[in-house]
Design a protein around this motif. Sequence first.
Motif, PDB file in Angstrom:
ATOM      1  N   ARG A   1      93.919  73.428  53.163  1.00 56.13           N
ATOM      2  CA  ARG A   1      94.357  72.745  52.193  1.00 56.13           C
ATOM      3  C   ARG A   1      94.392  71.142  52.467  1.00 56.13           C
ATOM      4  N   ARG A   2      94.608  70.872  53.719  1.00 55.85           N
ATOM      5  CA  ARG A   2      94.764  69.386  54.252  1.00 55.85           C
ATOM      6  C   ARG A   2      92.939  69.012  54.072  1.00 55.85           C
ATOM      7  N   LEU A   3      92.145  69.761  54.619  1.00 52.18           N
ATOM      8  CA  LEU A   3      90.922  69.400  54.581  1.00 52.18           C
ATOM      9  C   LEU A   3      90.023  69.188  53.637  1.00 52.18           C
ATOM     10  N   LEU A   4      90.512  70.298  52.496  1.00 49.75           N
ATOM     11  CA  LEU A   4      89.938  70.278  51.199  1.00 49.75           C
ATOM     12  C   LEU A   4      90.497  68.811  50.452  1.00 49.75           C
ATOM     13  N   PHE A   5      91.697  68.482  50.467  1.00 50.38           N
ATOM     14  CA  PHE A   5      91.910  67.175  50.003  1.00 50.38           C
ATOM     15  C   PHE A   5      91.090  66.116  50.660  1.00 50.38           C
ATOM     16  N   LEU A   6      91.128  66.018  51.875  1.00 46.71           N
ATOM     17  CA  LEU A   6      90.236  65.179  52.506  1.00 46.71           C
ATOM     18  C   LEU A   6      88.868  65.150  51.782  1.00 46.71           C
ATOM     19  N   LEU A   7      88.475  66.285  51.708  1.00 45.79           N
ATOM     20  CA  LEU A   7      86.744  66.328  51.277  1.00 45.79           C
ATOM     21  C   LEU A   7      86.806  65.855  49.987  1.00 45.79           C
ATOM     22  N   ALA A   8      87.656  66.119  49.139  1.00 42.33           N
ATOM     23  CA  ALA A   8      87.903  65.670  47.753  1.00 42.33           C
ATOM     24  C   ALA A   8      87.870  64.094  47.801  1.00 42.33           C
ATOM     25  N   LEU A   9      88.688  63.547  48.313  1.00 42.07           N
ATOM     26  CA  LEU A   9      88.955  61.977  48.752  1.00 42.07           C
ATOM     27  C   LEU A   9      87.838  61.487  49.119  1.00 42.07           C
ATOM     28  N   GLY A  10      87.168  61.920  50.004  1.00 45.71           N
ATOM     29  CA  GLY A  10      85.929  61.575  50.636  1.00 45.71           C
ATOM     30  C   GLY A  10      84.904  61.335  49.469  1.00 45.71           C
ATOM     31  N   ILE A  11      84.477  62.530  48.739  1.00 41.34           N
ATOM     32  CA  ILE A  11      83.697  62.168  47.356  1.00 41.34           C
ATOM     33  C   ILE A  11      84.013  61.339  46.348  1.00 41.34           C
ATOM     34  N   ILE A  12      85.493  61.044  46.132  1.00 42.74           N
ATOM     35  CA  ILE A  12      85.852  60.091  45.279  1.00 42.74           C
ATOM     36  C   ILE A  12      85.356  58.816  45.927  1.00 42.74           C
ATOM     37  N   HIS A  13      85.499  58.698  47.266  1.00 45.04           N
ATOM     38  CA  HIS A  13      85.634  57.202  47.878  1.00 45.04           C
ATOM     39  C   HIS A  13      84.088  56.919  47.940  1.00 45.04           C
ATOM     40  N   PHE A  14      83.357  57.818  48.280  1.00 45.50           N
ATOM     41  CA  PHE A  14      81.674  57.363  48.346  1.00 45.50           C
ATOM     42  C   PHE A  14      80.984  57.289  47.033  1.00 45.50           C
ATOM     43  N   THR A  15      81.542  57.897  46.018  1.00 42.86           N
ATOM     44  CA  THR A  15      81.012  57.929  44.645  1.00 42.86           C
ATOM     45  C   THR A  15      81.445  56.877  44.092  1.00 42.86           C
ATOM     46  N   LEU A  16      82.821  56.589  43.964  1.00 46.40           N
ATOM     47  CA  LEU A  16      83.503  55.356  43.020  1.00 46.40           C
ATOM     48  C   LEU A  16      83.719  53.926  43.593  1.00 46.40           C
ATOM     49  N   ILE A  17      83.915  54.099  45.075  1.00 43.75           N
ATOM     50  CA  ILE A  17      84.480  52.745  45.909  1.00 43.75           C
ATOM     51  C   ILE A  17      83.304  52.152  46.841  1.00 43.75           C
ATOM     52  N   TRP A  18      82.949  53.025  47.770  1.00 42.69           N
ATOM     53  CA  TRP A  18      81.972  52.482  48.733  1.00 42.69           C
ATOM     54  C   TRP A  18      81.397  53.688  49.458  1.00 42.69           C
ATOM     55  N   HIS A  19      80.062  53.164  50.078  1.00 47.37           N
ATOM     56  CA  HIS A  19      79.115  54.309  50.341  1.00 47.37           C
ATOM     57  C   HIS A  19      79.464  54.696  51.758  1.00 47.37           C
ATOM     58  N   GLY A  20      80.105  53.997  52.631  1.00 44.81           N
ATOM     59  CA  GLY A  20      80.614  54.114  53.858  1.00 44.81           C
ATOM     60  C   GLY A  20      81.618  54.773  54.405  1.00 44.81           C
ATOM     61  N   ASP A  21      81.739  55.954  53.579  1.00 45.17           N
ATOM     62  CA  ASP A  21      82.924  56.785  53.605  1.00 45.17           C
ATOM     63  C   ASP A  21      82.877  57.622  54.974  1.00 45.17           C
ATOM     64  N   ILE A  22      83.954  58.019  55.624  1.00 41.01           N
ATOM     65  CA  ILE A  22      84.028  58.694  56.670  1.00 41.01           C
ATOM     66  C   ILE A  22      84.847  59.984  56.337  1.00 41.01           C
ATOM     67  N   LEU A  23      85.511  59.901  55.310  1.00 41.44           N
ATOM     68  CA  LEU A  23      86.530  61.259  55.167  1.00 41.44           C
ATOM     69  C   LEU A  23      85.942  62.490  54.795  1.00 41.44           C
ATOM     70  N   PHE A  24      84.739  62.365  53.920  1.00 39.62           N
ATOM     71  CA  PHE A  24      83.807  63.496  53.806  1.00 39.62           C
ATOM     72  C   PHE A  24      83.366  64.199  55.085  1.00 39.62           C
ATOM     73  N   THR A  25      82.793  63.304  55.652  1.00 40.18           N
ATOM     74  CA  THR A  25      82.266  63.822  57.169  1.00 40.18           C
ATOM     75  C   THR A  25      83.217  64.375  58.200  1.00 40.18           C
ATOM     76  N   TYR A  26      84.584  63.701  57.910  1.00 44.92           N
ATOM     77  CA  TYR A  26      85.668  64.306  58.860  1.00 44.92           C
ATOM     78  C   TYR A  26      86.247  65.445  58.445  1.00 44.92           C
ATOM     79  N   SER A  27      86.195  65.785  57.049  1.00 48.95           N
ATOM     80  CA  SER A  27      86.631  67.060  56.567  1.00 48.95           C
ATOM     81  C   SER A  27      85.816  68.275  57.103  1.00 48.95           C
ATOM     82  N   LEU A  28      84.298  68.074  57.018  1.00 54.25           N
ATOM     83  CA  LEU A  28      83.361  68.843  57.348  1.00 54.25           C
ATOM     84  C   LEU A  28      83.542  69.235  58.934  1.00 54.25           C
ATOM     85  N   CYS A  29      83.620  68.119  59.580  1.00 52.32           N
ATOM     86  CA  CYS A  29      83.857  68.217  61.045  1.00 52.32           C
ATOM     87  C   CYS A  29      84.887  69.221  61.362  1.00 52.32           C
TER      88      CYS A  29
END
Length: 399
Positions: A105-133
Amino acid sequence: MNKMTKSTLAPTAPNERIHSIDAMRGLALLGIFFVNMVDFHSPWMYVDQISYWGDDWNQFLMNAIDLFAQASFYPLFSFLFGYGFLILRNRLTDRGEAFRSVIVRRLLFLLALGIIHFTLIWHGDILFTYSLCGFLLLFFIHLEGKTLIKIGLSLWLFYVTIFFLLMLPFANADLTTHNPSAIEQSILVYGSGSYTEIMIQRLSDWYYVNGGLNGAFLLFTIFPYFLFGAGFAKKGWFNGDVSHLPLIKKMLFIGALGFVIKVSPFVFDSYAFSHLQDSLGGPLVSLFYLSSLSLLYYSGRRLKVFEWIGKMALTNYLLQSILGTFLFYHYGLGLYGSVEISTGVVLLIGFFVLQVLGSRSWLKAYQYGPVEWVWRMVTYQKRFSIKRNRKEGNSHENH
């Protein structure tokens, strides 16, 4: 072992928090901010780092960022993620709670937040990558600390060595990433485009860094530090035990060698040494920063300025992106492409000071940052108060 119900799940208790880890997160956020700020206001990915910045003062500042920050703080942040991952696992299992369901659940939240981040705010997101790792780390977390560190070293040094050898024959080749058309496109879109046009450009930039073969390189450029963090946590290093002091002093010395490697491209005009600067020198400098802060805390001193920031790391990270894009993108002040490195540094320092003061003020009244609060409720499937319980003190979670 007793079966735990959903209502028994809870974040880490106040007396379990490791203050040095918070400070390390805060320091990592500052270092990452120095690197990200250049990308907020300029087409950093597409320019020639040697000649683009113009006058000597701006070039000096860019070289300083390159030496002290570039590729030296994302390994530290990745290490801390792996370290906290293992701490969370230990604390949940010690309390008889189900680790996998909580971490998923923790990682899925981070995954979703990362997608929102690089889609709507800034391309240099690390959250999506961290969730996958993080999901990948689940397959290794049962291994012994020594084994985790060995696997991490193997992946890291393989990447360092192979690409160094591959680049050596091209010492005199023109392999610059300078791309005039991409620079012009970035300045045009981010500086004067509509929100939709900016979003399309943002996704294109994100894919440029993370898509295709570049995504596969994450196994070698990010994941090893997750393994190091989990391995160090399993070994009990950086947990305050004075018996580890000699080892940490050795790590400090080894880490200091990273500065020598990071200077090498200024001595040897070769893309092979530029690769070493980031892939070998950067992580070693991370170890230097990590060891330095750890020794400071062993001495009984604390850097509460960084602790305040680190306790709200996720909120502060997102705030940096929101402010950076608002200042420079067209839907904000539209300053993209018109700001020098020196101006960016001044803005960065000013905003970071505000983040320190804001974090301190917030944590006097609340237990968590606002994003951390939502993250914890999703993680533990439980609603709990964000307000600070003055009788029990702060209960900020350490992972």
